[in-house]
Design a protein around this motif. Structure first.
Motif, short mmCIF file in Angstrom:
data_model
loop_
_atom_site.label_atom_id
_atom_site.label_comp_id
_atom_site.label_asym_id
_atom_site.label_seq_id
_atom_site.Cartn_x
_atom_site.Cartn_y
_atom_site.Cartn_z
N ARG A 74 -69.24 20.99 -24.74
CA ARG A 74 -69.29 20.51 -23.35
C ARG A 74 -68.14 21.02 -22.48
O ARG A 74 -67.83 20.45 -21.46
CB ARG A 74 -69.32 18.98 -23.28
CG ARG A 74 -70.44 18.34 -24.06
CD ARG A 74 -71.72 18.47 -23.32
NE ARG A 74 -72.77 17.75 -24.03
CZ ARG A 74 -74.01 18.12 -24.01
NH1 ARG A 74 -74.37 19.15 -23.33
NH2 ARG A 74 -74.91 17.44 -24.68
N SER A 75 -67.50 22.09 -22.90
CA SER A 75 -66.40 22.67 -22.13
C SER A 75 -66.97 23.50 -20.97
O SER A 75 -68.04 24.10 -21.09
CB SER A 75 -65.57 23.58 -23.02
OG SER A 75 -64.65 24.32 -22.26
N GLU A 76 -66.24 23.54 -19.88
CA GLU A 76 -66.68 24.32 -18.72
C GLU A 76 -65.97 25.67 -18.64
O GLU A 76 -66.21 26.42 -17.70
CB GLU A 76 -66.45 23.52 -17.44
CG GLU A 76 -67.36 22.32 -17.35
CD GLU A 76 -67.20 21.55 -16.05
OE1 GLU A 76 -66.37 21.95 -15.21
OE2 GLU A 76 -67.92 20.57 -15.88
N SER A 77 -65.12 25.98 -19.61
CA SER A 77 -64.46 27.28 -19.62
C SER A 77 -65.35 28.29 -20.34
O SER A 77 -65.18 28.60 -21.52
CB SER A 77 -63.08 27.19 -20.27
OG SER A 77 -63.21 26.77 -21.61
N VAL A 78 -66.34 28.80 -19.60
CA VAL A 78 -67.37 29.67 -20.14
C VAL A 78 -67.37 30.96 -19.32
O VAL A 78 -67.21 30.92 -18.10
CB VAL A 78 -68.74 28.97 -20.05
CG1 VAL A 78 -69.85 29.91 -20.45
CG2 VAL A 78 -68.76 27.73 -20.91
N ILE A 79 -67.54 32.10 -20.00
CA ILE A 79 -67.65 33.39 -19.31
C ILE A 79 -68.93 34.08 -19.73
O ILE A 79 -69.49 33.80 -20.79
CB ILE A 79 -66.44 34.29 -19.61
CG1 ILE A 79 -66.31 34.57 -21.11
CG2 ILE A 79 -65.16 33.71 -19.06
CD1 ILE A 79 -65.26 35.60 -21.48
N LYS A 80 -69.41 35.00 -18.89
CA LYS A 80 -70.59 35.79 -19.23
C LYS A 80 -70.21 36.76 -20.35
O LYS A 80 -69.11 37.29 -20.38
CB LYS A 80 -71.09 36.55 -18.01
CG LYS A 80 -71.70 35.65 -16.97
CD LYS A 80 -72.29 36.45 -15.85
CE LYS A 80 -72.97 35.51 -14.87
NZ LYS A 80 -73.64 36.23 -13.80
N HIS A 81 -71.16 36.96 -21.27
CA HIS A 81 -70.88 37.75 -22.46
C HIS A 81 -72.08 38.61 -22.82
O HIS A 81 -72.68 38.47 -23.88
CB HIS A 81 -70.53 36.79 -23.61
CG HIS A 81 -69.97 37.47 -24.83
ND1 HIS A 81 -68.74 38.06 -24.86
CD2 HIS A 81 -70.49 37.64 -26.06
CE1 HIS A 81 -68.51 38.56 -26.06
NE2 HIS A 81 -69.57 38.32 -26.81
N GLY A 82 -72.49 39.48 -21.91
CA GLY A 82 -73.62 40.36 -22.16
C GLY A 82 -74.95 39.67 -21.91
O GLY A 82 -75.03 38.67 -21.21
N SER A 83 -76.00 40.23 -22.52
CA SER A 83 -77.32 39.64 -22.36
C SER A 83 -78.13 39.89 -23.62
O SER A 83 -77.81 40.77 -24.43
CB SER A 83 -78.05 40.23 -21.16
OG SER A 83 -78.27 41.61 -21.36
N TYR A 84 -79.18 39.10 -23.78
CA TYR A 84 -80.12 39.27 -24.87
C TYR A 84 -81.51 39.23 -24.27
O TYR A 84 -81.92 38.19 -23.73
CB TYR A 84 -79.96 38.16 -25.92
CG TYR A 84 -81.01 38.22 -27.01
CD1 TYR A 84 -80.97 39.23 -27.96
CD2 TYR A 84 -82.02 37.29 -27.08
CE1 TYR A 84 -81.92 39.31 -28.95
CE2 TYR A 84 -82.98 37.35 -28.08
CZ TYR A 84 -82.93 38.36 -29.00
OH TYR A 84 -83.88 38.43 -29.98
N ARG A 85 -82.18 40.36 -24.29
CA ARG A 85 -83.47 40.54 -23.60
C ARG A 85 -83.30 40.13 -22.15
O ARG A 85 -82.51 40.72 -21.44
CB ARG A 85 -84.57 39.77 -24.31
CG ARG A 85 -84.83 40.28 -25.69
CD ARG A 85 -86.01 39.59 -26.32
NE ARG A 85 -86.16 40.05 -27.70
CZ ARG A 85 -86.85 39.42 -28.58
NH1 ARG A 85 -87.47 38.31 -28.27
NH2 ARG A 85 -86.95 39.89 -29.80
#
Length: 109
Positions: free
Chosen positions: A32-43
């Motif tokens: 439930r942390s809000e420290s999230v970054i984009k990390h590529g994509s899958y399909r």
């Protein structure tokens, strides 16, 4: 009225899921942390990396759509028809060319 143009492709259905799921803000489904970054994509799905627990996830993680072999566009249409028009799973099986067992499992979830 439901916008059926959203269900024309897997990418547009993935975009709809992203908008609905993260409308209150992006957070890690595990800690439930809000420290999230984009990390590529899958399909068609954006992947994210949680900086606190160091786990990756995508838009389907922790939902009934996770690990589904059926396309998201077909599942969203099936759920809409099942709930709105009381369409049977047998009829959806015939129209969407998806197995009865797979649809039933997702509806039960």
């Amino acid at each position: 009225m439901f916008p059926f143009e959203v269900l024309r492709s897997e990418a547009s259905a993935a975009n709809l899921l992203e908008q609905v799921r993260w409308r209150d803000g992006l957070y890690c489904p595990r800690c439930r942390s809000e420290s999230v970054i984009k990390h590529g994509s899958y399909r068609e799905y954006q992947r994210y990396l949680c900086k606190d627990c160091d786990r990756t996830f995508n838009d389907k993680t922790g939902t009934i759509f996770a690990h589904a072999k059926i396309g998201l566009d077909k599942l969203l249409f099936a759920f809409y028809a099942f709930l709105r028009f009381n369409t049977s799973i047998n009829q959806l099986d015939a129209e969407l060319t998806v197995s009865y067992r797979s649809l039933r499992r997702r509806v039960e979830q």
